[in-house]
Design an enzyme around this catalytic site. Structure first.
Site, short mmCIF file in Angstrom:
data_model
loop_
_atom_site.label_atom_id
_atom_site.label_comp_id
_atom_site.label_asym_id
_atom_site.label_seq_id
_atom_site.Cartn_x
_atom_site.Cartn_y
_atom_site.Cartn_z
CG HIS A 7 8.00 -20.30 -60.45
ND1 HIS A 7 7.96 -21.62 -60.06
CD2 HIS A 7 8.33 -19.58 -59.33
CE1 HIS A 7 8.25 -21.71 -58.77
NE2 HIS A 7 8.49 -20.48 -58.31
CG HIS A 9 8.75 -15.96 -55.84
ND1 HIS A 9 7.65 -16.31 -55.12
CD2 HIS A 9 9.23 -17.12 -56.38
CE1 HIS A 9 7.46 -17.62 -55.19
NE2 HIS A 9 8.41 -18.13 -55.95
CG HIS A 187 5.91 -22.51 -54.81
ND1 HIS A 187 5.16 -21.52 -55.38
CD2 HIS A 187 7.21 -22.13 -54.94
CE1 HIS A 187 5.98 -20.57 -55.83
NE2 HIS A 187 7.24 -20.91 -55.58
CD GLU A 190 11.21 -24.78 -53.91
OE1 GLU A 190 10.22 -24.41 -53.26
OE2 GLU A 190 12.18 -24.02 -54.19
CG ASP A 268 11.96 -19.81 -57.66
OD1 ASP A 268 10.88 -19.28 -57.33
OD2 ASP A 268 12.48 -20.75 -57.02
CG ASP A 269 13.11 -16.32 -55.55
OD1 ASP A 269 12.28 -15.45 -55.24
OD2 ASP A 269 12.91 -17.54 -55.41
N1 ADE Z 1 9.42 -17.77 -52.26
C1 ADE Z 1 10.34 -17.27 -53.10
N2 ADE Z 1 10.98 -18.25 -53.75
C2 ADE Z 1 10.44 -19.42 -53.31
C3 ADE Z 1 10.68 -20.77 -53.60
N3 ADE Z 1 11.62 -21.16 -54.48
N4 ADE Z 1 9.96 -21.70 -52.94
C4 ADE Z 1 9.04 -21.32 -52.04
N5 ADE Z 1 8.78 -20.06 -51.74
C5 ADE Z 1 9.47 -19.10 -52.36
ZN ZN Z 2 8.99 -20.05 -56.40
#
Ligand code: ADE
Ligand code: ZN
Length: 328
Positions: A7, A9, A187, A190, A268-269
Site C-alpha cells: 500500500h 501511492h 480502499h 479508512e 501509504d504516502d
Molecule cells: N490517495 C493517496 N493516499 C490515500 C489515502 N490514504 N486514502 C485515499 N486515497 C489516497
Molecule cells: Zn492509500
C-alpha cells in the site's frame, strides 16, 4: 527483516525536494516559496485536507522521466528498508486530466520497476487506482486508455475521497477488470463505515482491503475477514497524520492481528506522513507494544497477501525465517 509493501501511492512518495526540482525543470508554478514552507503545510485534519495538497504536488509531473524518477527514488528508499517486493499504486486520472498521456505515466513508472529488479533486487509491480470522487464513466474511460499497457500493471484499486463514494459506485468497472484477469483491491474503512468494506468484498469482489481499520466496529465483518483471510493493508502513520486515531498508541493494529486478521503494515504516502516502511514499523511497535511474534506475522502476512506466485512467496518466507532464526 525482509517484507513486502502492498500500500504505497507513488505520488505520495514525492518528496518536497523532488517537487521543487521538477517544478523548476518543467516550468510549473507552485504555491509555496520553499521546501520548508511546503513541508510546513503538511498538517492535516482528515483525508480530504491531505488529498488537496497531494494532488497539487503531483501537478509537477509531466514527462516520462518525471514518473520514472519519482518511482526510482521510492524504490531506492524501499530497498534501504529491506522491502523486497512492492506493489505500487498510481493515480492516472490525476495526470490524464492535466493532458499527460497514459503512456507517459505507465511507461515511466514501469521502467523504474524493471530497473529495480536488476539494480536493487526489488520485485516491483503496478496497480492502477481509480479516483472514487470522479464518475464511474471516467473510470471506464481510464481503463480503456490503459488497456494498450495491460502487460505493465497487475491490478486495479480504488482510492481518493472515501465518504460519500461507496465501492458499489464502481461495480461495472471492477466487473470488467475482473473479466480481464486483473487483481482487485480497494480502499475501504479508512474513514468510511464497515458497510463500505462489505460492499468492496461482495460487490467489487476485491482480494485485499486497503486500510480497513474501521472493521473493528462490526464483529460480523471481523469474522468474515478472518475466515476468508482477506488481508488489510494498514498504514499506521497515515492513520495518525489524518486523525483516524488521535494517537499511535490508540491504533487498533494489535486488535486486528490478535483477532486473526491478515493485517500488514505499509507507508501509504510516506513523503507526506513522516515515514517509510521501517519508520511505520518502529513507531507503531514503540507506541503499541507489539512483540517480535507480531513482527514476524506482519512480514509473513505481507508475502502471503502479495500478488506473486507460490514459489516466490516460499522464497520470501525462507528469507524471513532465516532472519528470525539468526536472532533467536
Ligand atoms: N490517495 C493517496 N493516499 C490515500 C489515502 N490514504 N486514502 C485515499 N486515497 C489516497
Ligand atoms: Zn492509500
Amino acid at each position: 527483516m525482509p517484507k513486502a509493501e502492498l500500500h504505497i501511492h507513488i505520488e505520495g512518495s514525492l518528496e518536497p525536494e523532488l517537487i521543487f526540482a521538477m517544478a523548476a525543470r518543467n516550468g510549473v508554478a507552485i504555491a509555496y516559496s520553499s521546501v520548508e514552507e511546503l513541508r510546513q503545510a503538511y498538517a492535516f485534519s482528515n483525508l480530504q485536507s491531505f488529498l488537496d495538497i497531494y494532488y497539487a504536488g503531483a501537478s509537477v509531473l509531466l514527462h516520462e522521466q518525471d514518473f520514472h524518477d519519482m518511482a526510482w527514488a521510492y524504490l531506492e528508499r524501499a530497498a534501504a528498508d529491506n522491502v523486497v517486493h512492492a506493489e505500487i499504486f498510481f493515480d492516472p486520472q490525476t495526470h490524464t486530466a492535466r493532458g499527460v498521456d497514459m503512456g507517459v505515466v505507465i511507461n515511466g513508472l514501469h521502467r523504474a520497476c524493471v530497473e529495480a529488479k536488476a539494480r536493487l533486487g526489488v520485485d516491483a509491480s503496478l496497480i492502477l487506482c481509480f479516483l472514487r470522487h470522479l464518475s464511474e464513466d471516467d473510470a471506464l474511460e481510464t481503463l480503456q486508455q490503459a488497456l494498450p499497457y495491460r502487460d505493465k500493471f497487475i491490478g486495479v484499486g480504488l482510492d481518493s475521497s472515501e465518504v460519500g463514494h461507496p465501492p458499489e459506485k464502481f461495480a461495472r468497472v471492477f466487473e470488467k477488470c475482473r473479466g480481464l484477469g486483473l487483481h482487485l483491491v480497494a480502499h475501504a474503512g479508512e474513514e468510511g463505515p464497515p458497510a463500505y468494506v462489505w460492499t468492496a468484498l461482495d460487490v467489487l469482489k476485491v482480494e485485499r482491503i486497503d486500510h480497513g481499520v474501521q472493521s473493528t466496529k462490526d464483529p460480523a465483518l471481523m469474522k468474515r475477514l478472518a475466515q476468508d483471510r482477506i488481508a488489510l493493508t494498514v498504514c499506521p502513520l497515515s492513520n495518525l497524520k489524518l486523525c483516524v486515531f488521535p494517537q499511535l498508541a490508540d491504533h487498533n493494529i494489535r486488535e486486528l492481528l490478535d483477532a486473526g486478521l491478515a493485517a500488514t503494515i505499509n507507508s501509504d504516502d510516506p513523503a507526506y506522513f513522516g515515514g517509510y516502511m521501517n519508520e511505520n514499523f518502529t513507531q507503531t511497535f514503540a507506541a503499541t507494544g507489539l512483540t517480535a511474534a507480531h513482527a514476524y506475522q506482519l512480514a509473513k502476512n505481507s508475502f502471503d497477501a502479495s500478488f506473486t506466485d507460490a514459489a516466490t512467496k516460499r522464497r520470501y518466507t525462507d528469507m524471513l525465517d532465516a532472519v528470525f532464526t539468526a536472532f533467536e
